[in-house]
Enzyme design. Sequence first.
Site, PDB file in Angstrom:
ATOM      1  N   GLY A 226     -34.291 -48.351 -53.138  1.00  0.00           N
ATOM      2  CA  GLY A 226     -32.998 -47.898 -52.634  1.00  0.00           C
ATOM      3  C   GLY A 226     -32.529 -48.693 -51.431  1.00  0.00           C
ATOM      4  O   GLY A 226     -31.385 -49.142 -51.377  1.00  0.00           O
TER       5      GLY A 226
ATOM      6  N   CYS B 117     -33.918 -42.921 -67.744  1.00  0.00           N
ATOM      7  CA  CYS B 117     -35.318 -43.274 -67.578  1.00  0.00           C
ATOM      8  C   CYS B 117     -35.871 -43.937 -68.828  1.00  0.00           C
ATOM      9  O   CYS B 117     -35.543 -43.540 -69.953  1.00  0.00           O
ATOM     10  CB  CYS B 117     -36.121 -42.021 -67.247  1.00  0.00           C
ATOM     11  SG  CYS B 117     -37.616 -42.431 -66.366  1.00  0.00           S
TER      12      CYS B 117
ATOM     13  N   GLY C 234     -37.302 -50.463 -49.941  1.00  0.00           N
ATOM     14  CA  GLY C 234     -37.823 -50.324 -51.302  1.00  0.00           C
ATOM     15  C   GLY C 234     -36.663 -50.436 -52.272  1.00  0.00           C
ATOM     16  O   GLY C 234     -35.663 -51.118 -51.994  1.00  0.00           O
TER      17      GLY C 234
ATOM     18  N   CYS D 190     -42.465 -36.668 -59.782  1.00  0.00           N
ATOM     19  CA  CYS D 190     -42.246 -37.928 -60.486  1.00  0.00           C
ATOM     20  C   CYS D 190     -43.204 -37.941 -61.687  1.00  0.00           C
ATOM     21  O   CYS D 190     -44.360 -38.308 -61.535  1.00  0.00           O
ATOM     22  CB  CYS D 190     -42.573 -39.040 -59.485  1.00  0.00           C
ATOM     23  SG  CYS D 190     -42.265 -40.674 -60.085  1.00  0.00           S
TER      24      CYS D 190
ATOM     25  N   LYS E 201     -37.263 -52.145 -71.120  1.00  0.00           N
ATOM     26  CA  LYS E 201     -37.885 -52.074 -69.795  1.00  0.00           C
ATOM     27  C   LYS E 201     -38.217 -53.478 -69.272  1.00  0.00           C
ATOM     28  O   LYS E 201     -38.031 -53.765 -68.089  1.00  0.00           O
ATOM     29  CB  LYS E 201     -39.141 -51.199 -69.851  1.00  0.00           C
ATOM     30  CG  LYS E 201     -39.729 -50.953 -68.488  1.00  0.00           C
ATOM     31  CD  LYS E 201     -40.156 -49.538 -68.248  1.00  0.00           C
ATOM     32  CE  LYS E 201     -40.494 -49.341 -66.787  1.00  0.00           C
ATOM     33  NZ  LYS E 201     -40.789 -47.997 -66.436  1.00  0.00           N
TER      34      LYS E 201
ATOM     35  N   SER F  25     -37.966 -52.500 -42.123  1.00  0.00           N
ATOM     36  CA  SER F  25     -38.955 -52.163 -43.141  1.00  0.00           C
ATOM     37  C   SER F  25     -40.341 -52.184 -42.507  1.00  0.00           C
ATOM     38  O   SER F  25     -40.492 -52.523 -41.327  1.00  0.00           O
ATOM     39  CB  SER F  25     -38.870 -53.178 -44.296  1.00  0.00           C
ATOM     40  OG  SER F  25     -39.780 -52.810 -45.306  1.00  0.00           O
TER      41      SER F  25
ATOM     42  N   GLY G 175     -36.172 -48.720 -44.310  1.00  0.00           N
ATOM     43  CA  GLY G 175     -36.883 -48.776 -45.596  1.00  0.00           C
ATOM     44  C   GLY G 175     -36.249 -49.830 -46.495  1.00  0.00           C
ATOM     45  O   GLY G 175     -35.025 -49.900 -46.595  1.00  0.00           O
TER      46      GLY G 175
HETATM   47  C1  LIG Z   1     -45.196 -45.484 -60.318  1.00  0.00           C
HETATM   48  C2  LIG Z   1     -43.745 -45.182 -60.316  1.00  0.00           C
HETATM   49  C3  LIG Z   1     -42.966 -45.619 -61.376  1.00  0.00           C
HETATM   50  C4  LIG Z   1     -41.607 -45.334 -61.402  1.00  0.00           C
HETATM   51  N1  LIG Z   1     -40.883 -45.751 -62.477  1.00  0.00           N
HETATM   52  C5  LIG Z   1     -39.560 -45.505 -62.506  1.00  0.00           C
HETATM   53  C6  LIG Z   1     -38.782 -45.968 -63.610  1.00  0.00           C
HETATM   54  O1  LIG Z   1     -39.299 -46.568 -64.545  1.00  0.00           O
HETATM   55  N2  LIG Z   1     -37.453 -45.706 -63.606  1.00  0.00           N
HETATM   56  C7  LIG Z   1     -36.862 -45.041 -62.573  1.00  0.00           C
HETATM   57  O2  LIG Z   1     -35.658 -44.845 -62.599  1.00  0.00           O
HETATM   58  N3  LIG Z   1     -37.573 -44.581 -61.527  1.00  0.00           N
HETATM   59  C8  LIG Z   1     -38.903 -44.801 -61.461  1.00  0.00           C
HETATM   60  N4  LIG Z   1     -39.630 -44.346 -60.396  1.00  0.00           N
HETATM   61  C9  LIG Z   1     -38.959 -43.501 -59.369  1.00  0.00           C
HETATM   62  C10 LIG Z   1     -38.184 -44.288 -58.297  1.00  0.00           C
HETATM   63  O3  LIG Z   1     -37.207 -45.114 -58.899  1.00  0.00           O
HETATM   64  C11 LIG Z   1     -39.091 -45.133 -57.431  1.00  0.00           C
HETATM   65  O4  LIG Z   1     -40.024 -44.314 -56.790  1.00  0.00           O
HETATM   66  C12 LIG Z   1     -38.336 -45.909 -56.343  1.00  0.00           C
HETATM   67  O5  LIG Z   1     -39.177 -46.903 -55.841  1.00  0.00           O
HETATM   68  C13 LIG Z   1     -37.848 -45.038 -55.214  1.00  0.00           C
HETATM   69  O6  LIG Z   1     -37.059 -45.793 -54.351  1.00  0.00           O
HETATM   70  P1  LIG Z   1     -36.926 -45.445 -52.785  1.00  0.00           P
HETATM   71  O7  LIG Z   1     -36.130 -46.553 -52.197  1.00  0.00           O
HETATM   72  O8  LIG Z   1     -36.484 -44.065 -52.591  1.00  0.00           O
HETATM   73  O9  LIG Z   1     -38.430 -45.503 -52.238  1.00  0.00           O
HETATM   74  P2  LIG Z   1     -39.412 -46.730 -52.206  1.00  0.00           P
HETATM   75  O10 LIG Z   1     -39.088 -47.709 -53.279  1.00  0.00           O
HETATM   76  O11 LIG Z   1     -40.772 -46.132 -52.156  1.00  0.00           O
HETATM   77  O12 LIG Z   1     -39.084 -47.439 -50.833  1.00  0.00           O
HETATM   78  C14 LIG Z   1     -39.340 -46.881 -49.577  1.00  0.00           C
HETATM   79  C15 LIG Z   1     -39.560 -48.005 -48.591  1.00  0.00           C
HETATM   80  O13 LIG Z   1     -39.621 -47.509 -47.270  1.00  0.00           O
HETATM   81  C16 LIG Z   1     -40.644 -48.181 -46.582  1.00  0.00           C
HETATM   82  N5  LIG Z   1     -41.104 -47.374 -45.454  1.00  0.00           N
HETATM   83  C17 LIG Z   1     -41.856 -46.242 -45.509  1.00  0.00           C
HETATM   84  N6  LIG Z   1     -42.132 -45.828 -44.253  1.00  0.00           N
HETATM   85  C18 LIG Z   1     -41.523 -46.690 -43.412  1.00  0.00           C
HETATM   86  C19 LIG Z   1     -41.450 -46.798 -41.993  1.00  0.00           C
HETATM   87  N7  LIG Z   1     -42.057 -45.895 -41.185  1.00  0.00           N
HETATM   88  N8  LIG Z   1     -40.752 -47.822 -41.454  1.00  0.00           N
HETATM   89  C20 LIG Z   1     -40.122 -48.720 -42.253  1.00  0.00           C
HETATM   90  N9  LIG Z   1     -40.168 -48.676 -43.594  1.00  0.00           N
HETATM   91  C21 LIG Z   1     -40.862 -47.680 -44.162  1.00  0.00           C
HETATM   92  C22 LIG Z   1     -41.713 -48.373 -47.655  1.00  0.00           C
HETATM   93  O14 LIG Z   1     -42.633 -49.401 -47.311  1.00  0.00           O
HETATM   94  C23 LIG Z   1     -40.867 -48.750 -48.853  1.00  0.00           C
HETATM   95  O15 LIG Z   1     -40.622 -50.125 -48.927  1.00  0.00           O
HETATM   96  C24 LIG Z   1     -41.004 -44.594 -60.338  1.00  0.00           C
HETATM   97  C25 LIG Z   1     -41.801 -44.158 -59.297  1.00  0.00           C
HETATM   98  C26 LIG Z   1     -43.150 -44.432 -59.268  1.00  0.00           C
HETATM   99  C27 LIG Z   1     -43.983 -43.937 -58.115  1.00  0.00           C
END
Ligand SMILES: Cc1cc2nc3c(=O)[nH]c(=O)nc-3n(C[C@H](O)[C@H](O)[C@H](O)COP(=O)(O)OP(=O)(O)OC[C@H]3O[C@@H](n4cnc5c(N)ncnc54)[C@H](O)[C@@H]3O)c2cc1C
Length: 431
Positions: free
Chosen positions: A14, A355, A12, A161, A390, A36, A10
């Site tokens: 994180g 946040c 994203g 969320c 922001k 990814s 992944g």
């Molecule tokens: C609309 C929205 C706004 C947000 N705003 C804020 C904010 O303002 N401040 C804050 O602190 N938090 C915010 N968040 C919460 C959080 O920070 C985000 O959701 C953040 O993107 C989460 O990070 P992550 O790495 O866990 O997941 P993601 O960023 O979703 O990353 C996951 C990654 O894994 C990949 N992936 C999935 N399945 C597979 C697979 N089978 N094989 C390979 N790769 C795969 C995806 O394509 C993606 O790139 C927000 C969330 C949302 C939904």
Amino acid sequence: MSLPRIVILGAGLGGTIAAYEIRDATKGRAEVTVVSDSEDYWFVPSNPWVAVRWRQADAIRVHLPPVMRRKGIGFTSVGCARVHPTENRLDLADGSSLTYDYLVIATGPDLAFDEVSGLGPDGHTVSVCRTDHATHAADLFDAFCQDPRPIVVGAAQGASCFGPAYEFALILDTELRRRKIRDAVPMTFVTPEPYIGHLGLDGVGDTKGLLESEMRNRHIKWVTNARITAVEAGMMHVEELDEDAKVKKAHDLPFGYSMILPAFRGIKAVHGIEGLTNPRGFILADKHQRNPNFRNVYSLGVCVAIPPIGPTPVPVGVPKTGFMIESMVTAVAHNLAAQIKGREPNEIPSWNAVCLADFGDGGVAFVAQPQLPPRNVNWSSQGKWVHMAKVGFEKYFLRKVRTGTSEPLYEKLALQMLGINKLKQTQKGEA
Ligand SMILES: Cc1cc2nc3c(=O)[nH]c(=O)nc-3n(C[C@H](O)[C@H](O)[C@H](O)COP(=O)(O)OP(=O)(O)OC[C@H]3O[C@@H](n4cnc5c(N)ncnc54)[C@H](O)[C@@H]3O)c2cc1C
């Protein structure tokens, strides 16, 4: 002798920063590869802006292969079809297989639109969870503005969320006023939270008072303890529950435009793996972010299993936000480096929450340290500065992803916000 291989699944919010930090923490002692399912990183927190065209999608995109190459990190965007933790192996989506010595799962959420009939971009509501969803939401919003009708915004039962739901409701209010059609658009906020501003955290500081007041001032009605039973074209069916989880009132809410955040669950590639995931497909992790059964598997971000804060009439999850994710990233990088050296992991992430909920012409910010109450810091505030903060944060975070640096940003943001608070108190003569 070949170096141990660390695979980060992944890329994203994180996974990307984890790749940089793990690379720096294990340089010369491990080979780091990212798997990814896309070549691009998208700054998800700016998606609500994309949905009202305050941002072009391209402005929040980072093309990852050149950055990863520069950092000496292997990268594939082929995607993972299945994790096999008993074999230390991934099935990739092109039919090939990749082995690892250590795995870091950072796959974010699977969006459970299918749990409510008619929900989501394939049904009758839009989404801001992904940037392509937000682009689609912007097209529908432009069409809606030609024929303004009621709007329903909020979150489905089991969602965790909530910040972006409030943010989007209030951004829509701002944009409709700018387009001078707000008077033609009754707005309702629908949420499983037991009260406005609960946020899956039982509130932070006075988020209840601040958000209720914002919604009252902007004529946005709300239904809390809400369970969406079905969505049809132009109509949302909602049950409002009482404290004993019995139906108190049924609402049929007509709408011309609706954005509802779904519940999250783990992605299919990890769902139902004994010892790795909980029944919703979230990854089990100990206090060091390491899986208790597969000791070479770590996880971070939205995919991590965290129990809800307490029982609520309608299920509500705990949000996993940027600050918390950044602290998980740092802990995983340290712990992996220790494990590779033959030591036991000892770094524990802080899981703090910070946040910024931006409304375009103002906003609400909060810092929760630790994330779950009772807390040492339980602070919330509001003002136009939240919007500016922001915008600034988006710029710094995107720069960090583009340059591949591992400096922690959310911690700085939290300190700056608390600094602003101190300054305001001093100006008021309270400190
Ligand atoms: C609309 C929205 C706004 C947000 N705003 C804020 C904010 O303002 N401040 C804050 O602190 N938090 C915010 N968040 C919460 C959080 O920070 C985000 O959701 C953040 O993107 C989460 O990070 P992550 O790495 O866990 O997941 P993601 O960023 O979703 O990353 C996951 C990654 O894994 C990949 N992936 C999935 N399945 C597979 C697979 N089978 N094989 C390979 N790769 C795969 C995806 O394509 C993606 O790139 C927000 C969330 C949302 C939904």
